[in-house]
Design an enzyme around this catalytic site. Structure first.
Site, short mmCIF file in Angstrom:
data_model
loop_
_atom_site.label_atom_id
_atom_site.label_comp_id
_atom_site.label_asym_id
_atom_site.label_seq_id
_atom_site.Cartn_x
_atom_site.Cartn_y
_atom_site.Cartn_z
N HIS A 77 -3.11 -5.39 1.59
CA HIS A 77 -2.42 -5.69 2.84
C HIS A 77 -2.49 -7.18 3.20
O HIS A 77 -3.36 -7.59 3.96
CB HIS A 77 -3.05 -4.90 3.99
CG HIS A 77 -2.89 -3.43 3.89
ND1 HIS A 77 -1.83 -2.76 4.45
CD2 HIS A 77 -3.67 -2.49 3.29
CE1 HIS A 77 -1.96 -1.47 4.21
NE2 HIS A 77 -3.05 -1.27 3.51
N GLU A 128 -0.63 -8.73 5.21
CA GLU A 128 -0.30 -8.88 6.63
C GLU A 128 -1.52 -8.83 7.53
O GLU A 128 -1.44 -9.19 8.70
CB GLU A 128 0.72 -7.80 7.04
CG GLU A 128 0.19 -6.41 7.18
CD GLU A 128 0.02 -5.64 5.87
OE1 GLU A 128 -0.30 -4.44 5.94
OE2 GLU A 128 0.20 -6.22 4.78
N CYS A 131 0.84 -1.19 0.00
CA CYS A 131 0.00 0.00 0.00
C CYS A 131 0.88 1.25 0.00
O CYS A 131 1.44 1.61 -1.02
CB CYS A 131 -0.99 -0.05 1.16
SG CYS A 131 -2.37 1.12 0.97
#
Length: 188
Positions: free
Chosen positions: A172, A174, A82
């Site tokens: 994202h 994660e 991002c």
């Protein structure tokens, strides 16, 4: 196993650290980066999500930006998610702001809308296998690629690129339990 640095100035760096631990790294193999000296001994680097104008300004002020650029020139694998992809871009549409110029791409910030338009959906990433869950939060898209190649699209928009040992994703990974993209990065 490699030693991975995660830029820890602002943003979701702790989620990347958690994902790296789930990928098999221990705390001695993960370094939080805030100043150039933190790069010593790091084999690869993640630039997480956050606010690109602020983080770029701070990276430049503290000399971390120049240190990252030099590490990239020496072949260090670098992954930006991002905001990280925005900072790695060569150009940002409609904005004059600092970038690291590590990926030969042009990005458009907030391409899917404001924070309230955040969403999750499946994304097929080249070399990963089954689709991953893409978490899009004020996500950018890649509007032009030079030497970088698209490795994922969402509704015909480029949302992940790779240029040699450098990767950018507009979403994202994660923020999910799936660590396949982290493992892909560790294997570069």
């Amino acid at each position: 196993m490699p030693k991975v640095g995660v830029v820890a100035i602002q943003g979701d760096f702790e989620k990347h650290i958690d994902a790296l631990r789930r990928s098999g790294l221990n705390h001695h193999q993960i370094v939080e980066l805030r100043v150039p000296e933190d790069l010593a001994g790091v084999d690869r680097l993640i630039i997480p999500g956050g606010e690109s104008t602020t983080v770029g300004m701070l990276m430049k002020r503290f000399g971390l930006a120049e240190a990252i650029q030099k590490a990239s020139e020496k072949g260090m694998p670098i992954w930006g998610t991002c905001m990280g992809m925005i900072l790695m871009a060569k150009e940002i549409e409609g904005r004059e702001q600092f970038t690291l110029n590590l990926l030969d791409i042009t990005v458009a910030r907030n391409a899917f809308g404001a924070q309230v338009h955040s969403f999750e959906d499946e994304v097929e990433v080249e070399g990963i296998g089954e689709p991953v869950t893409g978490v899009f939060i004020r996500a950018p898209i890649v509007t032009h690629t030079g030497k970088a190649r698209a490795i994922a699209r969402y509704r015909d928009k480029i949302v992940a690129v790779q240029q040699g040992r450098r990767i950018g994703t507009s979403f994202h990974p994660e923020l999910t339990a799936d660590t396949r993209l982290h493992q892909y990065f560790l294997d570069l």
